[in-house]
Design a protein around this motif. Structure first.
Motif, PDB file in Angstrom:
ATOM      1  N   THR A  14       3.385   0.717  37.292  1.00 50.80           N
ATOM      2  CA  THR A  14       2.493   2.102  37.692  1.00 50.80           C
ATOM      3  C   THR A  14       1.124   1.852  38.091  1.00 50.80           C
ATOM      4  O   THR A  14       0.659   2.621  38.861  1.00 50.80           O
ATOM      5  CB  THR A  14       2.403   3.095  36.322  1.00 50.80           C
ATOM      6  OG1 THR A  14       1.691   2.478  35.380  1.00 50.80           O
ATOM      7  CG2 THR A  14       3.771   3.297  35.931  1.00 50.80           C
ATOM      8  N   ASP A  93      -7.632  -2.886  38.629  1.00 43.37           N
ATOM      9  CA  ASP A  93      -8.596  -2.213  38.895  1.00 43.37           C
ATOM     10  C   ASP A  93      -9.919  -3.018  38.727  1.00 43.37           C
ATOM     11  O   ASP A  93     -10.078  -3.796  38.071  1.00 43.37           O
ATOM     12  CB  ASP A  93      -8.780  -1.126  37.702  1.00 43.37           C
ATOM     13  CG  ASP A  93      -9.815  -0.157  38.203  1.00 43.37           C
ATOM     14  OD1 ASP A  93      -9.981   0.427  39.062  1.00 43.37           O
ATOM     15  OD2 ASP A  93     -10.896   0.163  37.430  1.00 43.37           O
ATOM     16  N   SER A 135      -0.504  -7.126  24.991  1.00 38.30           N
ATOM     17  CA  SER A 135      -0.253  -5.781  24.782  1.00 38.30           C
ATOM     18  C   SER A 135      -1.483  -5.461  24.107  1.00 38.30           C
ATOM     19  O   SER A 135      -2.000  -5.962  23.234  1.00 38.30           O
ATOM     20  CB  SER A 135       1.047  -5.493  23.880  1.00 38.30           C
ATOM     21  OG  SER A 135       1.017  -4.090  23.776  1.00 38.30           O
ATOM     22  N   GLU A 156      -7.952   4.031  31.217  1.00 42.21           N
ATOM     23  CA  GLU A 156      -7.864   4.951  32.088  1.00 42.21           C
ATOM     24  C   GLU A 156      -6.060   4.822  32.359  1.00 42.21           C
ATOM     25  O   GLU A 156      -5.628   3.897  32.705  1.00 42.21           O
ATOM     26  CB  GLU A 156      -8.587   4.655  33.123  1.00 42.21           C
ATOM     27  CG  GLU A 156      -8.311   5.633  34.401  1.00 42.21           C
ATOM     28  CD  GLU A 156      -9.031   5.516  35.868  1.00 42.21           C
ATOM     29  OE1 GLU A 156      -9.819   4.523  35.742  1.00 42.21           O
ATOM     30  OE2 GLU A 156      -8.600   6.043  36.689  1.00 42.21           O
ATOM     31  N   LEU A 162       1.743   4.509  25.314  1.00 44.10           N
ATOM     32  CA  LEU A 162       1.687   4.092  23.991  1.00 44.10           C
ATOM     33  C   LEU A 162       2.603   5.057  23.077  1.00 44.10           C
ATOM     34  O   LEU A 162       2.160   6.332  23.237  1.00 44.10           O
ATOM     35  CB  LEU A 162       0.239   3.745  23.392  1.00 44.10           C
ATOM     36  CG  LEU A 162      -0.701   3.025  24.354  1.00 44.10           C
ATOM     37  CD1 LEU A 162      -2.046   3.136  23.479  1.00 44.10           C
ATOM     38  CD2 LEU A 162      -0.017   1.551  24.543  1.00 44.10           C
TER      39      LEU A 162
HETATM   40  C1  LIG Z   1      -1.138   3.834  35.413  1.00 43.20           C
HETATM   41  S1  LIG Z   1      -1.474   2.055  35.219  1.00 43.20           S
HETATM   42  C2  LIG Z   1      -3.466   2.434  35.107  1.00 43.20           C
HETATM   43  C3  LIG Z   1      -4.168   1.153  35.597  1.00 43.20           C
HETATM   44  C4  LIG Z   1      -5.523   1.245  35.869  1.00 43.20           C
HETATM   45  N1  LIG Z   1      -6.041   1.544  34.539  1.00 43.20           N
HETATM   46  C5  LIG Z   1      -5.841   2.164  36.799  1.00 43.20           C
HETATM   47  O1  LIG Z   1      -6.387   3.309  36.519  1.00 43.20           O
HETATM   48  O2  LIG Z   1      -5.692   1.712  37.969  1.00 43.20           O
HETATM   49  C6  LIG Z   1      -1.240   1.959  33.747  1.00 43.20           C
HETATM   50  C7  LIG Z   1      -1.606   0.261  33.177  1.00 43.20           C
HETATM   51  O3  LIG Z   1      -1.405   0.368  31.633  1.00 43.20           O
HETATM   52  C8  LIG Z   1      -0.586  -0.752  31.355  1.00 43.20           C
HETATM   53  N2  LIG Z   1      -0.456  -0.788  30.022  1.00 43.20           N
HETATM   54  C9  LIG Z   1       0.484   0.289  29.517  1.00 43.20           C
HETATM   55  N3  LIG Z   1       0.806  -0.149  28.265  1.00 43.20           N
HETATM   56  C10 LIG Z   1       0.047  -1.199  28.218  1.00 43.20           C
HETATM   57  C11 LIG Z   1       0.083  -2.141  26.605  1.00 43.20           C
HETATM   58  N4  LIG Z   1       0.575  -1.708  25.342  1.00 43.20           N
HETATM   59  N5  LIG Z   1      -0.703  -2.949  26.843  1.00 43.20           N
HETATM   60  C12 LIG Z   1      -1.349  -3.448  27.971  1.00 43.20           C
HETATM   61  N6  LIG Z   1      -1.318  -2.885  29.082  1.00 43.20           N
HETATM   62  C13 LIG Z   1      -0.517  -1.662  28.998  1.00 43.20           C
HETATM   63  C14 LIG Z   1       0.156  -0.951  32.433  1.00 43.20           C
HETATM   64  O4  LIG Z   1       0.445  -2.456  32.547  1.00 43.20           O
HETATM   65  C15 LIG Z   1      -0.635  -0.492  33.665  1.00 43.20           C
HETATM   66  O5  LIG Z   1      -1.329  -1.665  34.080  1.00 43.20           O
END
Ligand SMILES: C[S@@+](CC[C@H](N)C(=O)[O-])C[C@H]1O[C@@H](n2cnc3c(N)ncnc32)[C@H](O)[C@@H]1O
Length: 275
Positions: A14, A93, A135, A156, A162
């Motif tokens: 994503t 980002d 994670s 963000e 989660l």
């Molecule tokens: C929608 S993207 C947003 C990325 C960034 N914050 C932005 O706004 O461009 C969601 C991000 O959350 C990370 N993510 C989701 N669950 C995670 C977890 N349990 N631990 C680390 N990263 C996580 C995903 O790998 C992804 O990079």
């Protein structure tokens, strides 16, 4: 220079959509964010970007949020020149490079190992900037972060991926570890989680959204020691006001139905001693 291949699925995928939105925005005549790093990183990745479903017409749905969190982070850093920043679920980002925090800030970009590896490959190294491959729900990485400075947690586009116990556990660990700080993150309400099938980015990645936060009370009850600083609905933010009329009309319609109004919210809390 050879392009970098990516093969991601689930939540890590994503972040390609949010990255591409920022790159498209940077190419517009009147960008919301103007993130030249995103443009450059997109250029270096070998990917069929049409798969993200992001276009120049809808990229503002991402960049208004990012610009909003840049403002909040900037405000925190202006008051706390010595601080720890936990930029969780950072994706690709460039917030660290956009904000250029001062020399007394230790900045941690944290994401799943496959995303962290791409980050390290695509961005330069910088003093006091650290990339953690983990994670965010794993308690182990937090134990290595200096605990004597005010801390800013930025999440963000993260909380919805989660589970509620994992998300609450993460926020509690941060509040318990640092003397003071802020939690800044966006959230979908329960309706937003129930209607996740309308979210093309999430659907195409095969992710499941889990944690719905209806309002600040959910956090204030679950995370002792937090104080609400702000809850801003998507269409209430200063950055939203810069969008074209069609968005403003949609915002006004959403504001009339509470469940719709709270679908996407920005939350900001303080914790620890008052500054
Ligand atoms: C929608 S993207 C947003 C990325 C960034 N914050 C932005 O706004 O461009 C969601 C991000 O959350 C990370 N993510 C989701 N669950 C995670 C977890 N349990 N631990 C680390 N990263 C996580 C995903 O790998 C992804 O990079």
């Amino acid at each position: 220079m050879d392009k970098v291949a990516v093969n991601l699925s689930g939540p890590p995928q994503t972040m390609l959509a949010t990255l591409y939105a920022k790159a498209l925005d940077a190419g517009l005549a009147n960008p919301i964010l103007g993130d030249r790093y995103a443009e450059e990183v997109v250029r270096r990745i070998d990917y069929d970007w049409s798969q993200t479903s992001i276009t120049a017409r809808n990229c503002a749905s991402v960049t208004t949020r990012t610009a909003h969190f840049d403002t909040w982070a900037h405000q925190f850093l202006a008051v706390h020149p010595s601080a720890v920043v936990l930029h969780l679920g950072c994706g690709l980002d460039s917030r660290y490079f956009r904000l250029r925090p001062g020399p007394a800030v230790q900045w941690y970009d944290v994401d799943h190992p496959e995303v962290a590896a791409l980050f390290t490959r695509l961005y330069p190294t910088a003093a006091n900037h650290h990339v953690i491959a983990a994670s965010v729900t794993d308690p182990a990485w937090l134990a290595d972060i200096p605990e004597d400075l005010p801390a800013l947690l930025i999440g963000e586009g993260l909380t919805m991926y989660l589970s509620e116990p994992d998300g609450v556990g993460l926020l509690r660990r941060v509040v318990d570890r640092f003397p003071s700080g802020e939690l800044q993150f966006d959230a979908f309400n329960r309706l937003g989680i129930k209607s996740q099938w309308i979210n093309t980015v999430v659907r195409r990645s095969g992710s499941t959204l889990r944690w719905g936060i209806d309002g600040p009370d959910d956090i204030l009850r679950a995370v002792p020691g937090t104080r609400l600083l702000a809850r801003v609905r998507w269409f209430e933010s200063d950055t939203f006001a810069r969008l074209p009329r069609a968005y403003q009309v949609m915002g006004r319609l959403m504001s009339r139905v509470p469940a719709l109004a709270n679908m996407a919210q920005y939350h900001r809390y303080a914790f620890g001693r008052e500054c």
